[in-house]
Design a protein around this motif. Sequence first.
Motif, PDB file in Angstrom:
ATOM      1  N   ASP A  58      82.760  76.646 -30.356  1.00 24.24           N
ATOM      2  CA  ASP A  58      83.289  75.933 -29.191  1.00 24.24           C
ATOM      3  C   ASP A  58      82.333  74.950 -28.518  1.00 24.24           C
ATOM      4  OD1 ASP A  58      85.515  77.504 -29.621  1.00 24.24           O
ATOM      5  OD2 ASP A  58      85.109  78.886 -27.982  1.00 24.24           O
ATOM      6  N   PHE A  59      81.141  74.731 -29.059  1.00 25.11           N
ATOM      7  CA  PHE A  59      80.151  73.929 -28.338  1.00 25.11           C
ATOM      8  C   PHE A  59      80.602  72.497 -28.061  1.00 25.11           C
ATOM      9  CE2 PHE A  59      79.114  72.719 -32.633  1.00 25.11           C
ATOM     10  CZ  PHE A  59      78.701  71.397 -32.524  1.00 25.11           C
ATOM     11  N   LYS A  60      81.497  71.965 -28.864  1.00 21.86           N
ATOM     12  CA  LYS A  60      81.951  70.591 -28.632  1.00 21.86           C
ATOM     13  C   LYS A  60      82.839  70.489 -27.396  1.00 21.86           C
ATOM     14  CE  LYS A  60      81.759  69.258 -33.469  1.00 21.86           C
ATOM     15  NZ  LYS A  60      82.523  68.820 -34.641  1.00 21.86           N
ATOM     16  N   LYS A  61      83.551  71.544 -27.092  1.00 22.50           N
ATOM     17  CA  LYS A  61      84.481  71.522 -25.962  1.00 22.50           C
ATOM     18  C   LYS A  61      83.915  72.189 -24.717  1.00 22.50           C
ATOM     19  CE  LYS A  61      88.421  71.851 -29.041  1.00 22.50           C
ATOM     20  NZ  LYS A  61      88.903  72.914 -29.870  1.00 22.50           N
ATOM     21  N   ASN A  62      83.042  73.160 -24.894  1.00 27.16           N
ATOM     22  CA  ASN A  62      82.553  73.953 -23.764  1.00 27.16           C
ATOM     23  C   ASN A  62      81.037  74.058 -23.805  1.00 27.16           C
ATOM     24  OD1 ASN A  62      85.204  74.939 -22.626  1.00 27.16           O
ATOM     25  ND2 ASN A  62      85.380  75.532 -24.775  1.00 27.16           N
ATOM     26  N   LYS A  63      80.424  73.538 -22.760  1.00 24.41           N
ATOM     27  CA  LYS A  63      78.972  73.475 -22.710  1.00 24.41           C
ATOM     28  C   LYS A  63      78.392  74.278 -21.538  1.00 24.41           C
ATOM     29  CE  LYS A  63      78.961  68.935 -24.971  1.00 24.41           C
ATOM     30  NZ  LYS A  63      80.111  69.200 -25.742  1.00 24.41           N
ATOM     31  N   LYS A  64      79.207  75.138 -20.930  1.00 20.66           N
ATOM     32  CA  LYS A  64      78.760  75.904 -19.761  1.00 20.66           C
ATOM     33  C   LYS A  64      78.640  77.397 -20.086  1.00 20.66           C
ATOM     34  CE  LYS A  64      80.634  72.813 -16.295  1.00 20.66           C
ATOM     35  NZ  LYS A  64      79.521  72.425 -15.499  1.00 20.66           N
ATOM     36  N   ILE A  95      72.435  77.015 -25.453  1.00 23.05           N
ATOM     37  CA  ILE A  95      73.506  76.017 -25.550  1.00 23.05           C
ATOM     38  C   ILE A  95      72.902  74.622 -25.733  1.00 23.05           C
ATOM     39  CG2 ILE A  95      75.372  74.875 -24.279  1.00 23.05           C
ATOM     40  CD1 ILE A  95      75.903  77.665 -22.953  1.00 23.05           C
ATOM     41  N   ILE A  96      71.891  74.304 -24.934  1.00 23.22           N
ATOM     42  CA  ILE A  96      71.239  72.992 -25.041  1.00 23.22           C
ATOM     43  C   ILE A  96      70.635  72.807 -26.425  1.00 23.22           C
ATOM     44  CG2 ILE A  96      69.261  71.634 -24.216  1.00 23.22           C
ATOM     45  CD1 ILE A  96      69.937  72.790 -21.379  1.00 23.22           C
ATOM     46  N   GLU A  97      69.948  73.828 -26.946  1.00 30.06           N
ATOM     47  CA  GLU A  97      69.360  73.738 -28.294  1.00 30.06           C
ATOM     48  C   GLU A  97      70.427  73.491 -29.357  1.00 30.06           C
ATOM     49  OE1 GLU A  97      67.172  77.363 -28.963  1.00 30.06           O
ATOM     50  OE2 GLU A  97      65.298  76.454 -28.270  1.00 30.06           O
ATOM     51  N   LYS A  98      71.556  74.166 -29.235  1.00 31.46           N
ATOM     52  CA  LYS A  98      72.646  74.000 -30.200  1.00 31.46           C
ATOM     53  C   LYS A  98      73.168  72.569 -30.165  1.00 31.46           C
ATOM     54  CE  LYS A  98      76.038  74.846 -32.986  1.00 31.46           C
ATOM     55  NZ  LYS A  98      75.753  74.750 -34.404  1.00 31.46           N
ATOM     56  N   ILE A  99      73.435  72.072 -28.966  1.00 37.91           N
ATOM     57  CA  ILE A  99      73.971  70.714 -28.827  1.00 37.91           C
ATOM     58  C   ILE A  99      72.951  69.692 -29.324  1.00 37.91           C
ATOM     59  CG2 ILE A  99      74.788  68.982 -27.187  1.00 37.91           C
ATOM     60  CD1 ILE A  99      75.803  71.422 -25.480  1.00 37.91           C
ATOM     61  N   LEU A 100      71.688  69.857 -28.961  1.00 35.89           N
ATOM     62  CA  LEU A 100      70.644  68.931 -29.429  1.00 35.89           C
ATOM     63  C   LEU A 100      70.530  68.941 -30.947  1.00 35.89           C
ATOM     64  CD1 LEU A 100      67.590  69.241 -27.009  1.00 35.89           C
ATOM     65  CD2 LEU A 100      68.973  67.219 -27.479  1.00 35.89           C
ATOM     66  N   GLY A 101      70.566  70.120 -31.531  1.00 43.51           N
ATOM     67  CA  GLY A 101      70.489  70.212 -32.995  1.00 43.51           C
ATOM     68  C   GLY A 101      71.631  69.478 -33.665  1.00 43.51           C
ATOM     69  N   GLU A 102      72.828  69.648 -33.143  1.00 40.61           N
ATOM     70  CA  GLU A 102      73.990  68.964 -33.715  1.00 40.61           C
ATOM     71  C   GLU A 102      73.901  67.455 -33.496  1.00 40.61           C
ATOM     72  OE1 GLU A 102      76.279  70.345 -35.695  1.00 40.61           O
ATOM     73  OE2 GLU A 102      75.253  72.262 -35.477  1.00 40.61           O
ATOM     74  N   PHE A 129      76.283  61.188 -23.171  1.00 39.38           N
ATOM     75  CA  PHE A 129      75.581  61.575 -24.394  1.00 39.38           C
ATOM     76  C   PHE A 129      74.147  61.049 -24.356  1.00 39.38           C
ATOM     77  CE2 PHE A 129      74.520  60.448 -28.880  1.00 39.38           C
ATOM     78  CZ  PHE A 129      74.493  61.717 -29.415  1.00 39.38           C
ATOM     79  N   SER A 130      73.996  59.774 -24.047  1.00 39.36           N
ATOM     80  CA  SER A 130      72.667  59.152 -24.006  1.00 39.36           C
ATOM     81  C   SER A 130      71.783  59.810 -22.948  1.00 39.36           C
ATOM     82  CB  SER A 130      72.785  57.648 -23.727  1.00 39.36           C
ATOM     83  OG  SER A 130      73.442  57.018 -24.790  1.00 39.36           O
ATOM     84  N   ASN A 131      72.350  60.089 -21.777  1.00 36.19           N
ATOM     85  CA  ASN A 131      71.578  60.753 -20.719  1.00 36.19           C
ATOM     86  C   ASN A 131      71.133  62.147 -21.144  1.00 36.19           C
ATOM     87  OD1 ASN A 131      71.834  58.538 -19.022  1.00 36.19           O
ATOM     88  ND2 ASN A 131      73.614  59.379 -17.954  1.00 36.19           N
ATOM     89  N   PHE A 132      72.026  62.884 -21.812  1.00 39.64           N
ATOM     90  CA  PHE A 132      71.700  64.228 -22.298  1.00 39.64           C
ATOM     91  C   PHE A 132      70.537  64.161 -23.292  1.00 39.64           C
ATOM     92  CE2 PHE A 132      72.148  67.568 -25.489  1.00 39.64           C
ATOM     93  CZ  PHE A 132      72.149  68.706 -24.690  1.00 39.64           C
ATOM     94  N   ILE A 133      70.636  63.255 -24.260  1.00 41.04           N
ATOM     95  CA  ILE A 133      69.587  63.117 -25.284  1.00 41.04           C
ATOM     96  C   ILE A 133      68.264  62.712 -24.631  1.00 41.04           C
ATOM     97  CG2 ILE A 133      68.846  61.765 -27.296  1.00 41.04           C
ATOM     98  CD1 ILE A 133      71.013  63.719 -28.017  1.00 41.04           C
ATOM     99  N   LYS A 134      68.310  61.726 -23.761  1.00 48.47           N
ATOM    100  CA  LYS A 134      67.092  61.225 -23.098  1.00 48.47           C
ATOM    101  C   LYS A 134      66.436  62.325 -22.266  1.00 48.47           C
ATOM    102  CE  LYS A 134      64.453  57.761 -21.591  1.00 48.47           C
ATOM    103  NZ  LYS A 134      63.539  57.048 -22.430  1.00 48.47           N
TER     104      LYS A 134
END
Length: 150
Positions: A58-64, A95-102, A129-134
């Motif tokens: 579910d990481f694409k839809k739910n990040k909390k 969660i942050i690590e998972k999203i960053l890895g993807e 997306f850009s703000n999250f990555i930065k």
Amino acid sequence: MKNFQLNDESLYISAAHNAIERLILDAFLYMPSDEINRDINFDYLYYVNRFKVLLQRDFKKNKKVSYYAGKLNISSRKLTEMTEYILGKTAKHIIIEKILGECKKSLHFSNHTISEISYNLGFSNEGNFSNFIKKHTGKTPSELKIVSKV
């Protein structure tokens, strides 16, 4: 899978690995909880593993953290306590690590635009997306994409 195999061997291997991992993790979701000992270590391990399965799905839809805690019928605080005990990291950090890895995988392996990648990963717009990555890497998605292609 056939398209991956024909186009890029390493991408095929990665896709096959992810498909098999997904099947195993999905099966774990349906394992009866009464088969797990009520020892605190097993109890924590059970919830953390279920959290990781749900996150994978579910990481694409739910990040909390609250979403995953709700799915597990526990509080966000309890989920974080469990992940810190088992993995040494907060649930939010996982969660942050998972999203960053993807994000990094998508930037490295796909030929999609940054806008397409951000949409595919569930971000509402390219700016978020850009703000999250930065924020989490110190680099822009464009910088990561260039570094990945070298």
